[in-house]
Motif scaffolding. Sequence first.
Motif, mmCIF file in Angstrom:
data_model
loop_
_atom_site.group_PDB
_atom_site.id
_atom_site.type_symbol
_atom_site.label_atom_id
_atom_site.label_comp_id
_atom_site.label_asym_id
_atom_site.label_seq_id
_atom_site.Cartn_x
_atom_site.Cartn_y
_atom_site.Cartn_z
ATOM 1 N N UNK A 43 0.823 -1.209 0.000
ATOM 2 C CA UNK A 43 0.000 0.000 0.000
ATOM 3 C C UNK A 43 0.855 1.255 0.000
ATOM 4 N N UNK A 44 2.065 1.153 0.550
ATOM 5 C CA UNK A 44 2.904 2.340 0.631
ATOM 6 C C UNK A 44 3.921 2.441 -0.490
ATOM 7 N N UNK A 45 3.921 1.498 -1.431
ATOM 8 C CA UNK A 45 4.980 1.456 -2.436
ATOM 9 C C UNK A 45 4.788 2.538 -3.495
ATOM 10 N N UNK A 46 5.834 3.321 -3.693
ATOM 11 C CA UNK A 46 5.759 4.393 -4.686
ATOM 12 C C UNK A 46 6.829 4.231 -5.766
ATOM 13 N N UNK A 47 8.077 4.037 -5.326
ATOM 14 C CA UNK A 47 9.224 4.121 -6.232
ATOM 15 C C UNK A 47 9.082 3.253 -7.473
ATOM 16 N N UNK A 48 8.864 1.963 -7.252
ATOM 17 C CA UNK A 48 8.891 1.056 -8.393
ATOM 18 C C UNK A 48 7.734 1.331 -9.339
ATOM 19 N N UNK A 49 6.541 1.532 -8.761
ATOM 20 C CA UNK A 49 5.381 1.806 -9.607
ATOM 21 C C UNK A 49 5.624 3.052 -10.451
ATOM 22 N N UNK A 50 6.153 4.066 -9.790
ATOM 23 C CA UNK A 50 6.357 5.317 -10.508
ATOM 24 C C UNK A 50 7.419 5.167 -11.593
ATOM 25 N N UNK A 51 8.489 4.461 -11.268
ATOM 26 C CA UNK A 51 9.563 4.297 -12.247
ATOM 27 C C UNK A 51 9.154 3.430 -13.428
ATOM 28 N N UNK A 52 8.190 2.530 -13.196
ATOM 29 C CA UNK A 52 7.743 1.681 -14.295
ATOM 30 C C UNK A 52 6.474 2.229 -14.946
ATOM 31 N N UNK A 53 6.105 3.457 -14.555
ATOM 32 C CA UNK A 53 4.946 4.128 -15.146
ATOM 33 C C UNK A 53 3.626 3.385 -14.942
ATOM 34 N N UNK A 54 3.506 2.733 -13.792
ATOM 35 C CA UNK A 54 2.210 2.162 -13.433
ATOM 36 C C UNK A 54 1.564 3.066 -12.409
ATOM 37 N N UNK A 55 0.227 3.107 -12.394
ATOM 38 C CA UNK A 55 -0.458 3.960 -11.441
ATOM 39 C C UNK A 55 -1.014 3.153 -10.284
ATOM 40 N N UNK A 56 -0.307 3.153 -9.169
ATOM 41 C CA UNK A 56 -0.893 2.573 -7.962
ATOM 42 C C UNK A 56 -1.292 3.725 -7.053
ATOM 43 N N UNK A 57 -1.752 3.401 -5.862
ATOM 44 C CA UNK A 57 -2.297 4.423 -4.980
ATOM 45 C C UNK A 57 -1.310 5.563 -4.739
ATOM 46 N N UNK A 58 -0.088 5.210 -4.352
ATOM 47 C CA UNK A 58 0.871 6.251 -3.988
ATOM 48 C C UNK A 58 1.212 7.148 -5.181
ATOM 49 N N UNK A 59 1.287 6.562 -6.358
ATOM 50 C CA UNK A 59 1.589 7.357 -7.544
ATOM 51 C C UNK A 59 0.479 8.381 -7.783
ATOM 52 N N UNK A 60 -0.760 7.927 -7.680
ATOM 53 C CA UNK A 60 -1.886 8.831 -7.903
ATOM 54 C C UNK A 60 -1.947 9.899 -6.823
#
Lengths: 351, 261
Positions: free
Chosen positions: B199-216
Amino acid sequence: MTSPQGPGAEVVLDGLSRHYGSVHALDGLHLTIEPGEMVALLGPSGCGKTTALRILAGLERADEGRVLVSGQDISDVPANKRDMGMVFQAYSLFPHMTVLENVGFGLRMRGVGQRERRARGLEVLQLVGLGDQRDRYAHQLSGGQQQRVALARALAVEPSVLLLDEPLSALDAKVRTQLREEIRRVQMEVGRTTVFVTHDQEEALAIADRVGVMSNGRLEQIAPPEELYARPRTRFVAEFVGLTNRLDAAVDGSTARVLDCTVPLLDGSVASGPGLALVRPEALEVRPESDGNAAVASRSFLGSVSHVTCDLDGGPEVTAQTSSALAAELAPGTRVRVSVAPSPVLVVPAG
Amino acid sequence: MKPSYTWRVTRVALLLLFGAFFLVPLLAMLDFSTRDLGGGRSGEAWLDLVRDPDLSAAIITSLLLALLTVGGMLVLLVPTMIWVRLRVPRATRLVEFLCLLPLTIPALVIVVGMRNVYSWVNYLVSDSVLTLTFVYVVLVLPYSYRAIDAALSGIDAVTLSEAARSLGAGWFTVIGRIVVPNIWSGVLSAAFVSVALVLGEFTIASLTNYENLQVVIALLGKSEARTSVAASAAALLFASVLLMALSYVGRGRRARKENLT
Ligand SMILES: Nc1ncnc2c1ncn2[C@@H]1O[C@H](COP(=O)(O)OP(=O)(O)OP(=O)(O)O)[C@@H](O)[C@H]1O
Ligand SMILES: [Mg+2]
């Protein structure tokens, strides 16, 4: 799997060997156990008792040799398909189950219904005297109670062979004696073939039909307790079981001269010449005599009998067993004559 | 009773200190997210959590990811660790090393290293955001390993399994009915740590251009600060509630046991 003599099965260990690296835990172990018999395996730590039991239970593989139960080779049968119950040295109750669930587990594995499991479970718990503890968990039981539940759990599946690996070694002396009598009683009652591993000779001699003495992965001798004690076949057995005095002896034909007395020989003694006689304390006689051959060194009171330790003139220290009444007269320093009763002794090569 | 008095005061003081440490930021977040431009209070930002399609989609995505990650981790780790402990203790070191490895590798390196793998994953499996599950399972391994390992060390797994086998249990029964119930607390904490991490993961999602909660949330932070703070607070609260629920489950089981006596 039942044999004509009762619910127990005949067990044969045929030339079992097991190495761990360079350690020979078992080195060609042969052992035949009669149906319904209780055999105690006795031996010093590390002689392979546990390894033998684990191979019998299928928890370990032998490098060589076979295990036969009721004449069938079960070497390749996995542990959960062998008809055996085992009680471990370490506490092994399932912590998340009640006593009754623990006891019923083996039956559940055999597809027995809830109702029957309960009935049978209560029955064996009654047998080990824990009927009122059925809803408790392991951590709420004393060590002795846990081992009794473990025994009940092993008995519940009515195995043809019961294996006990030092089930009492974690308990204090009083509970041990009590529990071993109970194990013997239960075993007689249900008539299972039983192998009882222990390093406590008193325990082995007290409850087994036959006692097997092991050393270095081999069986030295197996015999009923009285015979093992009175007629040891090797030096190891004589010295491991009971107290033994070592006295110089001269063998001549079928007798030996020990302390100027003539005593008969046991099988396995040296054929002729000098040797070392292994003499039990109760085979030594001590009486006060001013020109005797020894002086009393110390006494220890054991109840109706006492042990008197004497220094032989120019020889070793020996321990004799006497009545406590006689021991009362033998204050340390008293001159005594020590002699050997004419019961058969084992004479081994000196040195 | 002087020492116990001092002790109590110290305890209360510590509790207050830590309480403040955790609560002050949370309260500040609540305060900020419920302000409106006129200086009054409004629940607009919180309502946006469900109204904003991007945000609610991201919440669902992250929850799904958490679920899949926990499932994947449990399926991978629990049987492996039990098997290693029971049957191949020689491999313990190796498995531990492999499981702790992700800790030592920065997220950026993981992402770069994974680019190749992921182009295949995207090609063969799908390019859904849920494929992040694979990375996340790896990411949660160190923490889950520790939790389960501690629980396994707390029981004599070898003796218990040998006892069960000699009573007629096969390996599946040994693992499922004997070992797992006794390491349940460890399995639960492994699951919780994994959920919190995902739920708290931001780095990897953001770097791979996926939108998870933290990115949004991060994106929203630039336009709708209040909503993004509300979402963060919600995620935090959710994690705490989960923690309490799990510890309650653990306690409940134990309490039920004790009550029988
Ligand atoms: N898994 C193992 N790996 C390596 N060596 C082992 C293993 N199990 C047993 N051994 C060795 O085999 C020998 C026999 O061990 P075993 O456990 O059978 O002894 P034991 O007679 O039961 O002793 P104790 O009375 O102390 O229980 C010992 O020297 C022991 O070190
Ligand atoms: Mg042993």
